[in-house]
Write an enzyme that holds these catalytic residues in place. Sequence first.
Site, short mmCIF file in Angstrom:
data_model
loop_
_atom_site.label_atom_id
_atom_site.label_comp_id
_atom_site.label_asym_id
_atom_site.label_seq_id
_atom_site.Cartn_x
_atom_site.Cartn_y
_atom_site.Cartn_z
N SER A 50 1.01 -1.32 0.20
CA SER A 50 -0.12 -0.30 -0.08
C SER A 50 0.82 1.00 -0.20
O SER A 50 -0.08 2.41 -0.52
CB SER A 50 -0.73 -0.31 1.58
N ASP A 88 5.45 -7.46 1.85
CA ASP A 88 5.03 -7.48 1.47
C ASP A 88 5.57 -8.11 -0.22
O ASP A 88 6.44 -7.13 -0.34
CB ASP A 88 3.53 -6.88 0.40
N GLU A 120 -0.95 -12.62 -1.19
CA GLU A 120 -2.20 -12.41 -1.74
C GLU A 120 -2.18 -13.85 -2.17
O GLU A 120 -1.60 -14.29 -3.24
CB GLU A 120 -2.86 -11.20 -2.75
N GLU A 186 -9.32 -9.69 4.41
CA GLU A 186 -9.67 -8.28 4.29
C GLU A 186 -11.35 -7.98 3.53
O GLU A 186 -11.53 -9.41 2.50
CB GLU A 186 -8.51 -7.36 3.12
#
Length: 279
Positions: A50, A88, A120, A186
């Site tokens: 992010s 990440d 992810e 999420e």
Amino acid sequence: MSATARQTAPMPVDIKSRKGGEPIVSLTAYTTPMAQMMDAHCDIVLVGDSVGMVLHGLPSTLEVTMEMMILHGRAVSRGLSRAMMVIDMPFGSYEQSSEQAFENAAQLMRETGAGAVKLEGGQHMAQTIEFLVQRGIPVMAHIGLTPQSINTLGGYKVQGRGPQAEVLMQDAKAVAAAGAFSVVLEKTPQGLSDEITASIDIPTIGIGASAGCDGQILVVDDMLGLFTAFKAKFVKRYADLGDLGEAAIAAYAADVRARRFPGPEHVFADAAPKVKAAQ
């Protein structure tokens, strides 16, 4: 950062052992000062992709690179001594093959000092997660709304409603079975989030999920009111530092234009004149 400096930080096995216990506290960080502020209060500090949107003004996380993650990972690592750092894996760094994922995950951990990586994906990433874990790379999984997949998901939508709920449940079970030590949920419905939390033996970390998750995470700039491009429903603003900062900048600009700044207390006196020697 030396091993001694980070010896008090929890390890992935410690986080996994928190299942069903005291909630796990996590926030994102991208800079040394922010990491220093949260170190005493967080169990996990995530260097999130992010950063691309929050600090670099990118429209999504898809343009974030390995180089960006390493740069910010090093900065965050310098600010931590107590919390575990997770980093990440950026888009395109792990999807092609398990071997590609290992090479890039190892580089991220080696060059930043991170204790684990986050990637992810659910069932389709289970084989990669298992491959990494078997080779010494601890993995935090991330399912539900996966921002790197917004083009296929159709935007930042709630995930897991209707028939999709069973898919998400199977995703959670798959990443847990593959060896992930925790999983981020999420933007998933509260009831489903609670069912997933009760159904797997690893901690769930919620963001827009449920207070019943084993922990919570937010983007720190969101909860401090520093990132104001938009505010997700699941964000609670604990401060409005963006408004305070803009007001301070406006006051500074006004003082400069009115020649009120710098004042006498902010400037340096000329050197005392030298005394001439007597003739």
